[in-house]
Design a protein around this motif. Structure first.
Motif, mmCIF file in Angstrom:
data_model
loop_
_atom_site.group_PDB
_atom_site.id
_atom_site.type_symbol
_atom_site.label_atom_id
_atom_site.label_comp_id
_atom_site.label_asym_id
_atom_site.label_seq_id
_atom_site.Cartn_x
_atom_site.Cartn_y
_atom_site.Cartn_z
ATOM 1 N N ALA A 93 0.827 -1.211 0.000
ATOM 2 C CA ALA A 93 0.000 0.000 0.000
ATOM 3 C C ALA A 93 0.865 1.266 0.000
ATOM 4 O O ALA A 93 0.568 2.226 -0.719
ATOM 5 C CB ALA A 93 -0.944 -0.007 1.199
ATOM 6 N N GLU A 94 1.940 1.262 0.770
ATOM 7 C CA GLU A 94 2.811 2.431 0.824
ATOM 8 C C GLU A 94 3.539 2.644 -0.501
ATOM 9 O O GLU A 94 3.655 3.762 -0.995
ATOM 10 C CB GLU A 94 3.821 2.280 1.971
ATOM 11 N N GLY A 95 4.035 1.565 -1.099
ATOM 12 C CA GLY A 95 4.707 1.674 -2.392
ATOM 13 C C GLY A 95 3.772 2.146 -3.488
ATOM 14 O O GLY A 95 4.148 2.955 -4.338
ATOM 15 N N ARG A 96 2.532 1.662 -3.462
ATOM 16 C CA ARG A 96 1.538 2.101 -4.446
ATOM 17 C C ARG A 96 1.260 3.592 -4.288
ATOM 18 O O ARG A 96 1.171 4.339 -5.257
ATOM 19 C CB ARG A 96 0.254 1.303 -4.283
ATOM 20 N N ARG A 97 1.135 4.048 -3.034
ATOM 21 C CA ARG A 97 0.880 5.464 -2.774
ATOM 22 C C ARG A 97 2.033 6.316 -3.296
ATOM 23 O O ARG A 97 1.820 7.386 -3.864
ATOM 24 C CB ARG A 97 0.687 5.652 -1.268
ATOM 25 N N ARG A 113 -7.630 0.392 -7.951
ATOM 26 C CA ARG A 113 -8.851 0.249 -7.168
ATOM 27 C C ARG A 113 -8.502 0.590 -5.725
ATOM 28 O O ARG A 113 -7.656 -0.072 -5.118
ATOM 29 C CB ARG A 113 -9.424 -1.172 -7.264
ATOM 30 N N PRO A 114 -9.124 1.633 -5.157
ATOM 31 C CA PRO A 114 -8.724 2.094 -3.818
ATOM 32 C C PRO A 114 -8.956 1.072 -2.713
ATOM 33 O O PRO A 114 -8.317 1.140 -1.674
ATOM 34 C CB PRO A 114 -9.575 3.343 -3.602
ATOM 35 N N TRP A 115 -9.834 0.122 -2.906
ATOM 36 C CA TRP A 115 -10.101 -0.876 -1.872
ATOM 37 C C TRP A 115 -9.108 -2.035 -1.910
ATOM 38 O O TRP A 115 -9.188 -2.941 -1.097
ATOM 39 C CB TRP A 115 -11.529 -1.409 -1.973
ATOM 40 N N ILE A 116 -8.168 -1.999 -2.842
ATOM 41 C CA ILE A 116 -7.140 -3.041 -2.934
ATOM 42 C C ILE A 116 -5.805 -2.399 -2.566
ATOM 43 O O ILE A 116 -5.371 -1.451 -3.207
ATOM 44 C CB ILE A 116 -7.095 -3.660 -4.344
ATOM 45 N N GLY A 117 -5.170 -2.938 -1.541
ATOM 46 C CA GLY A 117 -3.953 -2.315 -1.016
ATOM 47 C C GLY A 117 -2.736 -2.463 -1.910
ATOM 48 O O GLY A 117 -1.954 -1.545 -2.052
ATOM 49 N N GLY A 118 -2.545 -3.621 -2.522
ATOM 50 C CA GLY A 118 -1.338 -3.882 -3.295
ATOM 51 C C GLY A 118 -1.476 -3.515 -4.759
ATOM 52 O O GLY A 118 -2.565 -3.234 -5.256
ATOM 53 N N ALA A 119 -0.347 -3.520 -5.434
ATOM 54 C CA ALA A 119 -0.322 -3.242 -6.870
ATOM 55 C C ALA A 119 0.988 -3.783 -7.439
ATOM 56 O O ALA A 119 1.878 -4.202 -6.690
ATOM 57 C CB ALA A 119 -0.433 -1.748 -7.148
ATOM 58 N N VAL A 120 1.075 -3.765 -8.747
ATOM 59 C CA VAL A 120 2.310 -4.133 -9.437
ATOM 60 C C VAL A 120 2.655 -3.004 -10.401
ATOM 61 O O VAL A 120 1.792 -2.533 -11.150
ATOM 62 C CB VAL A 120 2.155 -5.465 -10.210
ATOM 63 N N GLN A 121 3.903 -2.576 -10.337
ATOM 64 C CA GLN A 121 4.402 -1.606 -11.308
ATOM 65 C C GLN A 121 5.137 -2.395 -12.384
ATOM 66 O O GLN A 121 6.109 -3.094 -12.097
ATOM 67 C CB GLN A 121 5.342 -0.600 -10.653
ATOM 68 N N TRP A 134 3.162 0.615 -16.302
ATOM 69 C CA TRP A 134 1.778 0.357 -15.912
ATOM 70 C C TRP A 134 1.759 0.169 -14.408
ATOM 71 O O TRP A 134 2.693 -0.399 -13.843
ATOM 72 C CB TRP A 134 1.250 -0.916 -16.559
ATOM 73 N N VAL A 135 0.697 0.618 -13.765
ATOM 74 C CA VAL A 135 0.446 0.316 -12.357
ATOM 75 C C VAL A 135 -0.929 -0.343 -12.301
ATOM 76 O O VAL A 135 -1.923 0.249 -12.716
ATOM 77 C CB VAL A 135 0.479 1.574 -11.459
ATOM 78 N N VAL A 136 -0.949 -1.583 -11.816
ATOM 79 C CA VAL A 136 -2.177 -2.378 -11.800
ATOM 80 C C VAL A 136 -2.425 -2.861 -10.375
ATOM 81 O O VAL A 136 -1.547 -3.489 -9.773
ATOM 82 C CB VAL A 136 -2.054 -3.589 -12.754
#
Length: 162
Positions: A93-97, A113-121, A134-136
């Motif tokens: 979540a911090e890395g995505r922010r 999607r704000p309700w999903i904490g993680g992501a992949v760059q 891309w950030v997904v």
């Protein structure tokens, strides 16, 4: 002789059940405000219209699918061939922010999607495309990143053998 399609990762970015409660509750409250003790059509029509409309909206928000299949990353209707993937970085979540914050590149492709904490760059290596990355959103960013890098490695291995 054709190759069989392979799927390395599949995820649907659904709305969690706890967001359905305030969504449908808000629609019911609005319907009750429109009703306000009236009789006739005004007594039932707001509920018949607003509750299904809220449910359809919540379903629509959670319709996005993320897949790694057939040497592509597919996010909803967007497609990215894995041959253009330079790196895949799982983000908490911090890395995505941080990636989506003030220093974000305006040319980046983002499905968040704000309700999903993680992501992949997903860092790109395509000279013909101005998109740097891309950030997904993903509930399992480590698995998605591993699937992307594995698909890229498989593609490179097939290219080296042929």
């Amino acid at each position: 002789m054709g190759s069989t399609p392979t799927t390395g990762y599949v995820e649907r970015l659904t709305v969690p059940w706890w967001l359905w409660l305030p969504g449908l509750g808000g629609a019911a409250l609005l319907a009750a405000e429109i009703w306000l003790g009236s009789s006739g059509v005004r007594a039932w029509l707001p509920f018949v219209v607003l509750l299904p409309l809220a449910a359809a909206g919540l379903w629509w928000l959670g319709r996005i699918r993320v897949r790694v299949a057939d040497d592509e990353l597919l996010v909803d209707d967007a497609r990215l061939p894995v041959r253009f993937v330079a790196d895949a970085i799982p983000l908490d979540a911090e890395g995505r922010r941080e990636v989506l914050g003030v220093g974000a590149d305006p040319l980046a492709f983002v499905v968040q999607r704000p309700w999903i904490g993680g992501a992949v760059q997903v860092v790109l290596d395509d000279p013909a495309d101005p998109t740097p990355y891309w950030v997904v959103s993903s509930r399992h960013p480590d698995d998605l990143a591993k699937a992307l890098l594995a698909a890229r490695s498989q593609l490179a291995g097939r290219a080296a053998r042929s």
